[in-house]
Scaffold this motif. Sequence first.
Motif, short mmCIF file in Angstrom:
data_model
loop_
_atom_site.label_atom_id
_atom_site.label_comp_id
_atom_site.label_asym_id
_atom_site.label_seq_id
_atom_site.Cartn_x
_atom_site.Cartn_y
_atom_site.Cartn_z
N VAL A 151 1.17 -1.16 -0.02
CA VAL A 151 0.31 0.16 0.05
C VAL A 151 0.68 1.10 -0.14
O VAL A 151 0.44 2.40 -0.31
CB VAL A 151 -1.07 -0.27 1.47
N MET A 152 2.04 1.29 0.15
CA MET A 152 3.03 1.92 0.24
C MET A 152 3.28 3.04 -1.29
O MET A 152 3.12 2.53 -1.87
CB MET A 152 4.17 2.38 0.45
N THR A 153 3.52 4.40 -1.12
CA THR A 153 3.70 4.80 -2.08
C THR A 153 5.51 4.96 -2.20
O THR A 153 6.18 5.05 -1.36
CB THR A 153 3.90 6.51 -1.52
N HIS A 154 5.58 4.36 -3.42
CA HIS A 154 7.57 3.99 -3.78
C HIS A 154 7.98 5.50 -3.88
O HIS A 154 9.09 5.37 -3.61
CB HIS A 154 7.34 3.12 -4.74
N GLU A 155 7.40 6.11 -5.02
CA GLU A 155 8.34 7.38 -5.17
C GLU A 155 7.58 8.21 -4.59
O GLU A 155 7.33 9.15 -4.02
CB GLU A 155 7.75 8.05 -6.24
N VAL A 156 9.00 8.67 -3.83
CA VAL A 156 9.10 9.70 -2.56
C VAL A 156 10.10 10.63 -2.67
O VAL A 156 11.37 10.68 -3.49
CB VAL A 156 10.02 8.51 -0.84
N VAL A 157 9.58 11.92 -2.85
CA VAL A 157 10.10 12.87 -2.66
C VAL A 157 10.97 12.92 -1.98
O VAL A 157 9.82 13.25 -0.94
CB VAL A 157 9.64 14.33 -2.90
N THR A 158 12.18 13.85 -1.60
CA THR A 158 13.20 13.89 -0.49
C THR A 158 13.46 15.37 0.09
O THR A 158 13.66 16.30 -1.28
CB THR A 158 14.02 12.85 -0.04
N VAL A 159 13.80 15.51 1.21
CA VAL A 159 14.47 17.18 1.00
C VAL A 159 16.13 16.66 1.88
O VAL A 159 15.86 15.88 2.51
CB VAL A 159 14.01 18.02 1.44
N THR A 160 17.09 18.08 1.76
CA THR A 160 18.30 17.57 2.98
C THR A 160 17.62 18.84 4.15
O THR A 160 16.90 19.39 3.65
CB THR A 160 19.14 17.83 2.09
N ILE B 113 7.95 23.50 0.89
CA ILE B 113 6.72 24.39 1.44
C ILE B 113 6.18 23.78 -0.16
O ILE B 113 5.30 23.01 -0.67
CB ILE B 113 6.03 25.38 1.59
N GLU B 114 6.80 23.74 -0.92
CA GLU B 114 6.42 23.23 -2.80
C GLU B 114 6.23 22.53 -3.34
O GLU B 114 5.52 22.05 -3.90
CB GLU B 114 7.29 24.28 -3.40
N PHE B 115 7.25 21.43 -2.15
CA PHE B 115 6.80 19.76 -2.68
C PHE B 115 5.87 19.61 -2.35
O PHE B 115 4.83 18.85 -2.90
CB PHE B 115 8.03 19.08 -1.88
N MET B 116 5.49 20.31 -1.27
CA MET B 116 4.39 19.27 -0.09
C MET B 116 3.02 19.71 -1.05
O MET B 116 2.36 19.50 -0.91
CB MET B 116 3.62 19.99 1.14
N VAL B 117 2.78 20.95 -1.54
CA VAL B 117 1.95 21.71 -1.92
C VAL B 117 1.53 20.61 -3.31
O VAL B 117 0.30 20.05 -3.50
CB VAL B 117 2.12 23.34 -2.19
N GLY B 118 2.52 20.82 -4.17
CA GLY B 118 2.64 19.82 -5.36
C GLY B 118 2.17 18.36 -5.30
O GLY B 118 1.85 17.73 -6.05
N ARG B 119 2.78 17.51 -4.70
CA ARG B 119 2.60 16.14 -4.53
C ARG B 119 1.49 16.02 -3.04
O ARG B 119 1.48 14.71 -3.25
CB ARG B 119 3.79 15.01 -3.70
N ARG B 120 0.96 17.42 -3.03
CA ARG B 120 0.04 16.65 -1.51
C ARG B 120 0.15 15.89 -0.49
O ARG B 120 -0.72 15.27 -0.55
CB ARG B 120 -1.41 16.24 -2.62
N VAL B 121 1.39 16.50 -0.22
CA VAL B 121 1.57 15.38 0.96
C VAL B 121 2.04 16.22 1.88
O VAL B 121 2.26 17.78 2.05
CB VAL B 121 3.35 14.33 0.40
N LYS B 122 2.14 15.67 3.60
CA LYS B 122 1.84 16.40 4.58
C LYS B 122 3.28 16.55 5.02
O LYS B 122 3.36 17.36 6.35
CB LYS B 122 1.15 15.83 5.58
N SER B 123 3.96 15.33 4.83
CA SER B 123 5.13 15.81 4.82
C SER B 123 6.19 14.98 4.31
O SER B 123 5.96 14.38 3.21
CB SER B 123 5.27 14.53 7.02
N LEU B 124 7.42 15.38 4.42
CA LEU B 124 8.36 15.20 3.45
C LEU B 124 10.00 14.35 4.63
O LEU B 124 10.31 15.33 5.79
CB LEU B 124 9.26 15.90 2.50
N PRO B 125 10.21 12.60 4.03
CA PRO B 125 11.67 12.48 4.50
C PRO B 125 12.82 13.77 4.33
O PRO B 125 12.52 14.54 3.28
CB PRO B 125 11.95 11.11 4.03
N VAL B 126 13.67 13.81 5.67
CA VAL B 126 14.92 14.25 5.02
C VAL B 126 16.42 13.46 5.13
O VAL B 126 16.34 13.23 6.47
CB VAL B 126 15.06 15.57 6.29
N VAL B 127 16.90 13.75 4.40
CA VAL B 127 18.84 12.59 3.82
C VAL B 127 19.26 13.34 3.87
O VAL B 127 19.66 14.71 3.34
CB VAL B 127 18.24 11.97 2.53
#
Length: 209
Positions: free
Chosen positions: A89-98, A107-121
Motif C-alpha cells: 500500500v505504500m508510495t514507492h516514489e518518494v520526494v525527499t529534501v536535505t 512547502i512547494e513540494f508538499m503543495v505540489g505532491r499533496r503530501v503532509k510531510s517529507l523525509p529528510v536525507v
Amino acid sequence: MAGQVAMLVREVMSSPVVTVGRTDPVRRAVRVLYGHAITAAPVVDDSGRLVGVVSELDLLRGEFEPDPRATATPATASAEPPPRLVLEVMTHEVVTVTETTDVTTAIEFMVGRRVKSLPVVRGGQLVGMVSRRDLMAVLARPDDELRAAVVAALAEQYPSGPGWTVAVRDGVAELGGPPREPADHIAGLLARTVPGIVRVRHVRAQPGP
C-alpha cells in the motif's frame, strides 16, 4: 507589517524518525502512526534504506468493508483480499529534501505532491521528517518564548558582545541600545537563527532634550 520566516529544513524537522518496515503488517503500521500521532512514516527495508512512505490513507485502504446496515442493497464481497503488508500500500516514489533545503522549497513540494510531510536525507541516510505540523509549530511560538530564545542565543553565541535589551512583538525581535557596529550586525544574524523570528529591528533610544 511583520516579515516572513526564513529558515532551513534542519531548523524545523523532527528527529529521530519514526519508521515502519516494508514487510510490516498493515495493522502494525496503523498502530505506529496512531501511537505517535503522525500522519505518515518513511518505509525502510531490512538494511534501513528508505524505500517509500506510507500515509494514514494508504493504510486505511482496504481495511474496512461495507456494512450491510448502511444500505438496503446487499454488500458484495471484495474480489481481492485486503492488503496485508506495508509494501502493498505504500508510495514507492518518494520526494525527499536535505537538511539545507530552504523551507519554502519543502512547502512547494508538499503543495505540489499533496503530501503532509517529507523525509529528510543526508548522504542517502534518513535523518528526519519535516511536516506541515512542524512548520505550524514554528509560527505558533509565543513572543515570550521567542524572546527567551533570542536572549539565550545572544548569551551563548556572543558572550563577549555588548548587552542589548530584547523585545519580541508578533515574531519581530527588537534589539535596543546605542549603535554598536559590527556587534549589532552579528546580533541581528544570531537573532534570525531563532525559529519563529521573522525580522530583527534595532531600536535606538531617542536623545534627550
